[in-house]
Motif scaffolding. Structure first.
Motif, mmCIF file in Angstrom:
data_model
loop_
_atom_site.group_PDB
_atom_site.id
_atom_site.type_symbol
_atom_site.label_atom_id
_atom_site.label_comp_id
_atom_site.label_asym_id
_atom_site.label_seq_id
_atom_site.Cartn_x
_atom_site.Cartn_y
_atom_site.Cartn_z
ATOM 1 N N UNK A 1 81.208 -37.875 7.108
ATOM 2 C CA UNK A 1 81.104 -39.247 6.622
ATOM 3 C C UNK A 1 80.573 -40.174 7.703
ATOM 4 N N UNK A 2 80.636 -39.733 8.955
ATOM 5 C CA UNK A 2 80.167 -40.550 10.065
ATOM 6 C C UNK A 2 78.824 -40.095 10.609
ATOM 7 N N UNK A 3 78.496 -38.806 10.443
ATOM 8 C CA UNK A 3 77.314 -38.247 11.101
ATOM 9 C C UNK A 3 76.523 -37.348 10.155
ATOM 10 N N UNK A 4 76.094 -37.910 9.031
ATOM 11 C CA UNK A 4 75.326 -37.152 8.050
ATOM 12 C C UNK A 4 74.265 -38.055 7.440
ATOM 13 N N UNK A 5 73.038 -37.536 7.359
ATOM 14 C CA UNK A 5 71.940 -38.246 6.716
ATOM 15 C C UNK A 5 71.291 -37.287 5.723
ATOM 16 N N UNK A 6 71.042 -37.773 4.506
ATOM 17 C CA UNK A 6 70.322 -36.987 3.504
ATOM 18 C C UNK A 6 68.957 -37.633 3.283
ATOM 19 N N UNK A 7 67.896 -36.844 3.459
ATOM 20 C CA UNK A 7 66.534 -37.310 3.260
ATOM 21 C C UNK A 7 66.052 -36.879 1.874
ATOM 22 N N UNK A 8 65.585 -37.834 1.082
ATOM 23 C CA UNK A 8 65.049 -37.518 -0.240
ATOM 24 C C UNK A 8 63.694 -36.844 -0.074
ATOM 25 N N UNK A 9 63.500 -35.715 -0.767
ATOM 26 C CA UNK A 9 62.219 -35.003 -0.789
ATOM 27 C C UNK A 9 61.911 -34.615 -2.233
ATOM 28 N N UNK A 10 60.666 -34.283 -2.486
ATOM 29 C CA UNK A 10 60.268 -33.775 -3.802
ATOM 30 C C UNK A 10 60.646 -32.302 -3.903
ATOM 31 N N UNK A 11 60.845 -31.802 -5.114
ATOM 32 C CA UNK A 11 61.264 -30.413 -5.326
ATOM 33 C C UNK A 11 60.283 -29.422 -4.713
ATOM 34 N N UNK A 12 58.989 -29.624 -4.901
ATOM 35 C CA UNK A 12 58.002 -28.692 -4.326
ATOM 36 C C UNK A 12 58.156 -28.590 -2.815
ATOM 37 N N UNK A 13 58.417 -29.718 -2.161
ATOM 38 C CA UNK A 13 58.601 -29.709 -0.710
ATOM 39 C C UNK A 13 59.912 -29.038 -0.326
ATOM 40 N N UNK A 14 60.953 -29.253 -1.109
ATOM 41 C CA UNK A 14 62.240 -28.621 -0.824
ATOM 42 C C UNK A 14 62.122 -27.099 -0.880
#
Length: 151
Positions: A63-76
C-alpha cells in the motif's frame, strides 16, 4: 471531479540507478532535482516521483510502495520479453509463477490482466489492463491462458 491519478511516489536508494531503470522502461524524465526526480507516465497527465532515501530498506508494504502502470492488452502479452530486454524480471504474484503470467484478477466489477516485477529497490511494479466489466462474473484468479479457455 476526480479523473485519475496524477502522481505517485516511491523511495529509492540510488537515484542514478533508478533513473537508468525507469528510462529503460521507456519513461521520459520530466524533472531531475536534488530531492525528487519525476518521470512522465503519460506526458502532461501523470508522473512518478522518485525520492532518494536511506530508509528504503525499511519494511515493505504494497500500500506504500506499489505502482500499477496501465498498458494495452497486446503490450501486456509481449511484456515478459520486453521487461527482460530491459533488465527487469517478472516475479511470483498471488501464488502464480511468472511463466503463468499474465494473471487475471477478478476485481469485480472490473476484470484485469496483470504482470508483476520489482524495481532495483524492491518497489512493486505492475503492468495492468482491463479485460471486461461485468458485475455478474465470479471466478478465482487464474492465468490469462486459462481465462481465455473459460470465457
Amino acid at each position: 471531479m476526480i479523473k485519475g491519478i496524477y502522481e505517485a511516489h516511491l523511495p529509492v536508494s540510488d537515484i542514478a540507478k533508478s533513473i537508468e531503470f525507469y528510462q529503460n522502461l521507456e519513461l521520459e524524465l520530466a524533472h531531475q532535482g536534488e530531492a525528487v526526480t519525476f518521470f512522465w507516465i503519460e506526458k502532461g497527465k501523470s508522473w512518478l516521483g522518485l525520492w532518494e532515501s536511506p530508509q528504503v530498506k525499511t519494511p515493505y508494504h504494497p500500500s506504500l510502495r506499489h505502482i500499477a502502470f496501465h498498458v494495452e492488452l497486446d503490450d501486456l502479452l509481449k511484456a515478459k520479453d520486453w521487461l527482460e530486454e530491459r533488465g527487469a524480471t517478472l516475479r511470483k504474484a498471488f501464488g502464480f509463477e511468472p511463466e503463468q503470467q499474465p494473471i487475471v484478477l477478478p476485481n469485480n466489477p472490473q476484470t484485469h490482466a496483470a504482470l508483476y516485477f520489482n524495481d532495483p529497490d524492491g518497489n512493486s511494479l505492475e503492468l495492468i489492463t482491463p479485460l471486461s466489466i461485468d458485475k455478474d462474473i465470479d471466478f478465482d484468479m487464474m492465468s490469462y491462458e486459462d481465462w481465455l479457455s473459460n470465457k
